[in-house]
Motif scaffolding. Structure first.
Motif, PDB file in Angstrom:
ATOM      1  N   THR A   1      43.794  44.847   2.872  1.00  0.00           N
ATOM      2  CA  THR A   1      43.795  43.392   3.020  1.00  0.00           C
ATOM      3  C   THR A   1      44.934  42.968   3.934  1.00  0.00           C
ATOM      4  O   THR A   1      46.055  43.457   3.808  1.00  0.00           O
ATOM      5  CB  THR A   1      43.950  42.694   1.658  1.00  0.00           C
ATOM      6  OG1 THR A   1      42.843  43.031   0.820  1.00  0.00           O
ATOM      7  CG2 THR A   1      44.014  41.176   1.825  1.00  0.00           C
ATOM      8  N   ILE A   2      44.633  42.064   4.848  1.00  0.00           N
ATOM      9  CA  ILE A   2      45.634  41.471   5.731  1.00  0.00           C
ATOM     10  C   ILE A   2      45.678  39.976   5.456  1.00  0.00           C
ATOM     11  O   ILE A   2      44.637  39.334   5.271  1.00  0.00           O
ATOM     12  CB  ILE A   2      45.289  41.722   7.216  1.00  0.00           C
ATOM     13  CG1 ILE A   2      45.170  43.220   7.507  1.00  0.00           C
ATOM     14  CG2 ILE A   2      46.336  41.071   8.127  1.00  0.00           C
ATOM     15  CD1 ILE A   2      46.433  44.017   7.319  1.00  0.00           C
TER      16      ILE A   2
ATOM     17  N   ARG B   1      50.633  43.986  -1.762  1.00  0.00           N
ATOM     18  CA  ARG B   1      50.581  44.894  -0.620  1.00  0.00           C
ATOM     19  C   ARG B   1      49.351  45.782  -0.755  1.00  0.00           C
ATOM     20  O   ARG B   1      48.937  46.130  -1.853  1.00  0.00           O
ATOM     21  CB  ARG B   1      51.838  45.766  -0.558  1.00  0.00           C
ATOM     22  CG  ARG B   1      51.809  46.783   0.584  1.00  0.00           C
ATOM     23  CD  ARG B   1      53.050  47.668   0.566  1.00  0.00           C
ATOM     24  NE  ARG B   1      54.182  46.970   1.137  1.00  0.00           N
ATOM     25  CZ  ARG B   1      54.444  46.923   2.440  1.00  0.00           C
ATOM     26  NH1 ARG B   1      53.644  47.521   3.291  1.00  0.00           N
ATOM     27  NH2 ARG B   1      55.493  46.280   2.897  1.00  0.00           N
ATOM     28  N   CYS B   2      48.785  46.130   0.376  1.00  0.00           N
ATOM     29  CA  CYS B   2      47.615  47.000   0.363  1.00  0.00           C
ATOM     30  C   CYS B   2      48.050  48.430   0.099  1.00  0.00           C
ATOM     31  O   CYS B   2      48.565  49.111   0.981  1.00  0.00           O
ATOM     32  CB  CYS B   2      46.884  46.912   1.704  1.00  0.00           C
ATOM     33  SG  CYS B   2      45.515  48.049   1.851  1.00  0.00           S
ATOM     34  N   GLU B   3      47.927  48.879  -1.114  1.00  0.00           N
ATOM     35  CA  GLU B   3      48.224  50.263  -1.467  1.00  0.00           C
ATOM     36  C   GLU B   3      47.013  50.815  -2.220  1.00  0.00           C
ATOM     37  O   GLU B   3      46.537  50.218  -3.184  1.00  0.00           O
ATOM     38  CB  GLU B   3      49.459  50.359  -2.365  1.00  0.00           C
ATOM     39  CG  GLU B   3      50.743  49.869  -1.702  1.00  0.00           C
ATOM     40  CD  GLU B   3      51.288  50.842  -0.681  1.00  0.00           C
ATOM     41  OE1 GLU B   3      50.706  51.939  -0.539  1.00  0.00           O
ATOM     42  OE2 GLU B   3      52.283  50.505  -0.018  1.00  0.00           O
ATOM     43  N   VAL B   4      46.484  51.932  -1.798  1.00  0.00           N
ATOM     44  CA  VAL B   4      45.328  52.536  -2.435  1.00  0.00           C
ATOM     45  C   VAL B   4      45.682  53.957  -2.831  1.00  0.00           C
ATOM     46  O   VAL B   4      45.859  54.826  -1.989  1.00  0.00           O
ATOM     47  CB  VAL B   4      44.102  52.534  -1.494  1.00  0.00           C
ATOM     48  CG1 VAL B   4      42.902  53.160  -2.186  1.00  0.00           C
ATOM     49  CG2 VAL B   4      43.781  51.118  -1.045  1.00  0.00           C
TER      50      VAL B   4
ATOM     51  N   VAL C   1      36.625  49.418  12.442  1.00  0.00           N
ATOM     52  CA  VAL C   1      36.687  49.050  11.028  1.00  0.00           C
ATOM     53  C   VAL C   1      37.631  47.864  10.888  1.00  0.00           C
ATOM     54  O   VAL C   1      38.746  47.890  11.410  1.00  0.00           O
ATOM     55  CB  VAL C   1      37.178  50.212  10.143  1.00  0.00           C
ATOM     56  CG1 VAL C   1      37.231  49.766   8.681  1.00  0.00           C
ATOM     57  CG2 VAL C   1      36.279  51.427  10.284  1.00  0.00           C
ATOM     58  N   CYS C   2      37.174  46.830  10.186  1.00  0.00           N
ATOM     59  CA  CYS C   2      37.994  45.650   9.938  1.00  0.00           C
ATOM     60  C   CYS C   2      38.335  45.552   8.462  1.00  0.00           C
ATOM     61  O   CYS C   2      37.474  45.787   7.602  1.00  0.00           O
ATOM     62  CB  CYS C   2      37.260  44.377  10.355  1.00  0.00           C
ATOM     63  SG  CYS C   2      37.023  44.223  12.134  1.00  0.00           S
ATOM     64  N   PRO C   3      39.561  45.189   8.136  1.00  0.00           N
ATOM     65  CA  PRO C   3      39.929  44.980   6.734  1.00  0.00           C
ATOM     66  C   PRO C   3      39.478  43.610   6.249  1.00  0.00           C
ATOM     67  O   PRO C   3      38.964  42.792   7.030  1.00  0.00           O
ATOM     68  CB  PRO C   3      41.456  45.054   6.782  1.00  0.00           C
ATOM     69  CG  PRO C   3      41.791  44.476   8.119  1.00  0.00           C
ATOM     70  CD  PRO C   3      40.682  44.934   9.051  1.00  0.00           C
ATOM     71  N   LYS C   4      39.669  43.374   4.974  1.00  0.00           N
ATOM     72  CA  LYS C   4      39.483  42.016   4.443  1.00  0.00           C
ATOM     73  C   LYS C   4      40.614  41.140   4.967  1.00  0.00           C
ATOM     74  O   LYS C   4      41.775  41.555   5.030  1.00  0.00           O
ATOM     75  CB  LYS C   4      39.511  42.034   2.912  1.00  0.00           C
ATOM     76  CG  LYS C   4      39.306  40.663   2.264  1.00  0.00           C
ATOM     77  CD  LYS C   4      39.543  40.725   0.759  1.00  0.00           C
ATOM     78  CE  LYS C   4      38.486  41.532   0.047  1.00  0.00           C
ATOM     79  NZ  LYS C   4      38.681  41.540  -1.430  1.00  0.00           N
ATOM     80  N   LEU C   5      40.281  39.918   5.366  1.00  0.00           N
ATOM     81  CA  LEU C   5      41.280  38.942   5.776  1.00  0.00           C
ATOM     82  C   LEU C   5      41.333  37.818   4.758  1.00  0.00           C
ATOM     83  O   LEU C   5      40.295  37.259   4.381  1.00  0.00           O
ATOM     84  CB  LEU C   5      40.944  38.364   7.150  1.00  0.00           C
ATOM     85  CG  LEU C   5      41.270  39.216   8.380  1.00  0.00           C
ATOM     86  CD1 LEU C   5      40.650  38.608   9.624  1.00  0.00           C
ATOM     87  CD2 LEU C   5      42.768  39.357   8.545  1.00  0.00           C
TER      88      LEU C   5
ATOM     89  N   VAL D   1      49.380  52.334   4.121  1.00  0.00           N
ATOM     90  CA  VAL D   1      48.652  51.079   4.127  1.00  0.00           C
ATOM     91  C   VAL D   1      47.351  51.129   4.937  1.00  0.00           C
ATOM     92  O   VAL D   1      46.344  50.523   4.553  1.00  0.00           O
ATOM     93  CB  VAL D   1      49.585  49.956   4.632  1.00  0.00           C
ATOM     94  CG1 VAL D   1      49.991  50.196   6.070  1.00  0.00           C
ATOM     95  CG2 VAL D   1      48.961  48.594   4.473  1.00  0.00           C
ATOM     96  N   PHE D   2      47.328  51.859   6.039  1.00  0.00           N
ATOM     97  CA  PHE D   2      46.139  51.867   6.888  1.00  0.00           C
ATOM     98  C   PHE D   2      45.220  53.051   6.637  1.00  0.00           C
ATOM     99  O   PHE D   2      44.173  53.159   7.276  1.00  0.00           O
ATOM    100  CB  PHE D   2      46.554  51.869   8.364  1.00  0.00           C
ATOM    101  CG  PHE D   2      47.311  50.632   8.773  1.00  0.00           C
ATOM    102  CD1 PHE D   2      46.662  49.417   8.916  1.00  0.00           C
ATOM    103  CD2 PHE D   2      48.672  50.685   8.996  1.00  0.00           C
ATOM    104  CE1 PHE D   2      47.347  48.283   9.288  1.00  0.00           C
ATOM    105  CE2 PHE D   2      49.369  49.559   9.369  1.00  0.00           C
ATOM    106  CZ  PHE D   2      48.713  48.353   9.518  1.00  0.00           C
ATOM    107  N   GLN D   3      45.574  53.930   5.730  1.00  0.00           N
ATOM    108  CA  GLN D   3      44.794  55.139   5.521  1.00  0.00           C
ATOM    109  C   GLN D   3      43.345  54.877   5.112  1.00  0.00           C
ATOM    110  O   GLN D   3      42.437  55.589   5.563  1.00  0.00           O
ATOM    111  CB  GLN D   3      45.462  56.047   4.488  1.00  0.00           C
ATOM    112  CG  GLN D   3      44.850  57.426   4.381  1.00  0.00           C
ATOM    113  CD  GLN D   3      44.953  58.214   5.677  1.00  0.00           C
ATOM    114  OE1 GLN D   3      46.025  58.281   6.269  1.00  0.00           O
ATOM    115  NE2 GLN D   3      43.852  58.797   6.125  1.00  0.00           N
ATOM    116  N   PRO D   4      43.074  53.862   4.271  1.00  0.00           N
ATOM    117  CA  PRO D   4      41.667  53.601   3.914  1.00  0.00           C
ATOM    118  C   PRO D   4      40.787  53.291   5.126  1.00  0.00           C
ATOM    119  O   PRO D   4      39.613  53.685   5.159  1.00  0.00           O
ATOM    120  CB  PRO D   4      41.753  52.400   2.966  1.00  0.00           C
ATOM    121  CG  PRO D   4      43.124  52.479   2.388  1.00  0.00           C
ATOM    122  CD  PRO D   4      43.992  52.996   3.486  1.00  0.00           C
TER     123      PRO D   4
END
Length: 309
Positions: free
Chosen positions: A221-222, A97-100, A122-126, A105-108
């Protein structure tokens, strides 16, 4: 409660995928989830609303296409930022899971957006959801001037952190992109003339023309199942890819270069695709190529193709 982020996904006969996505989205203060049931053959909107009473479901009686469905979601949204995400994606795969640093999850992506007022997308890594989750997207290369060819950076590579540096990119990826509402208000809604495919490339052009930058940020990451609605190699996909690359060229390439691009697509790319499908005995694919070109020339939208699939 003030809504900071609106998450929009479009559902078309994809109840299982949509539910799987929603199950991976954490319920967080300041975040709303909007599902647009885009002309599904059965009333999946009611099922979604009953199963997830905390989300907003918007029902369209007809299929408005990818852009049309998302535009319905935009009109129902309230967030300063809007995150568009395909319903065939997941925020978590096999416990990843995307946790920073404990952030939501979407905060970055929000942090990246707020780091500079010129950033509009802004696009995440896919990464693909199968096998070792190879990379699908880590930004795009620019489109070549005549052939309009480009590549998603990192496509098909195993992820060893080689694309973990944020950077500007010329185009957003429609499977997952966060867009500032101010950018939408200046650039306009997603172009609905494409119906499927190429609309995010066209929209990216409009957003950059409105003086906003597009960024890739791998802090999120998605995971993407990809083309669960249309099929990875379906006649429907072939039709719209064929038709819409002509349409993109007509809308975005200035004359006289536009005529070179259209000639290249008509005289080289189309015969290549047609012969490739004929040699593979893919009759429906070959017909889809011909119909895509013919409908572009005639100015047809081609929605009947969608309804017949």
């Amino acid at each position: 409660m003030k809504i900071v982020l609106s998450i929009i996904t479009v559902n078309f006969n994809g109840l299982d995928d949509t539910c799987a996505l929603i199950d991976t989205i954490p319920q967080t203060d300041g975040v709303e989830v909007i599902v647009v049931d885009n002309g599904s053959h059965t009333d999946e909107a009611t099922i979604l609303q009953q199963r997830y009473p905390w989300i907003t479901v918007v029902r369209s009686s007809v299929n408005l296409g990818f852009a049309g469905g998302n535009n319905l979601g935009i009109k129902a949204s309230h967030g300063k930022y809007i995150f568009f995400i395909n319903n065939d994606t997941l925020l978590e795969v096999r416990g990843e899971r995307c946790e920073v640093r404990g952030l939501p999850v979407f905060q970055p992506l929000i942090d990246r957006m707020e780091s500079n007022p010129s950033i509009g997308v802004v696009c995440p890594k896919l990464r693909f959801s199968w096998d070792n989750h190879p990379i699908q997207y880590a930004g795009y290369t620019p489109l070549s001037s005549i052939t309009l060819r480009n590549q998603p950076i990192g496509f098909g590579e195993d992820d060893h952190g080689q694309y973990n540096t944020p950077h500007p990119t010329p185009y957003a990826h429609g499977a997952a992109m966060m867009v500032k509402r101010d950018a939408i208000e200046k650039a306009g809604l997603m172009p609905e003339c494409y119906f499927l495919y190429y609309e995010e490339l066209d929209w990216s052009v409009r957003i950059r023309q409105a003086n906003y930058d597009i960024w890739y940020d791998p802090a999120c990451t998605i995971y993407h199942k990809e083309s669960r609605t249309t099929g990875q190699n379906s006649p429907l996909r072939t039709y719209y890819i064929t038709r819409n690359r002509f349409l993109f060229a007509r809308r975005n390439v200035e004359a006289p270069k536009r005529y070179l691009t259209l000639s290249y697509l008509l005289l080289l790319v189309t015969p290549r695709d047609l012969l490739k499908n004929i040699f593979k005995h893919q009759t429906k694919q070959a017909k889809a190529v011909v119909k895509g070109v013919a409908d572009f020339i005639k100015g047809r939208r081609g929605q009947l193709v969608v309804n017949s699939e």
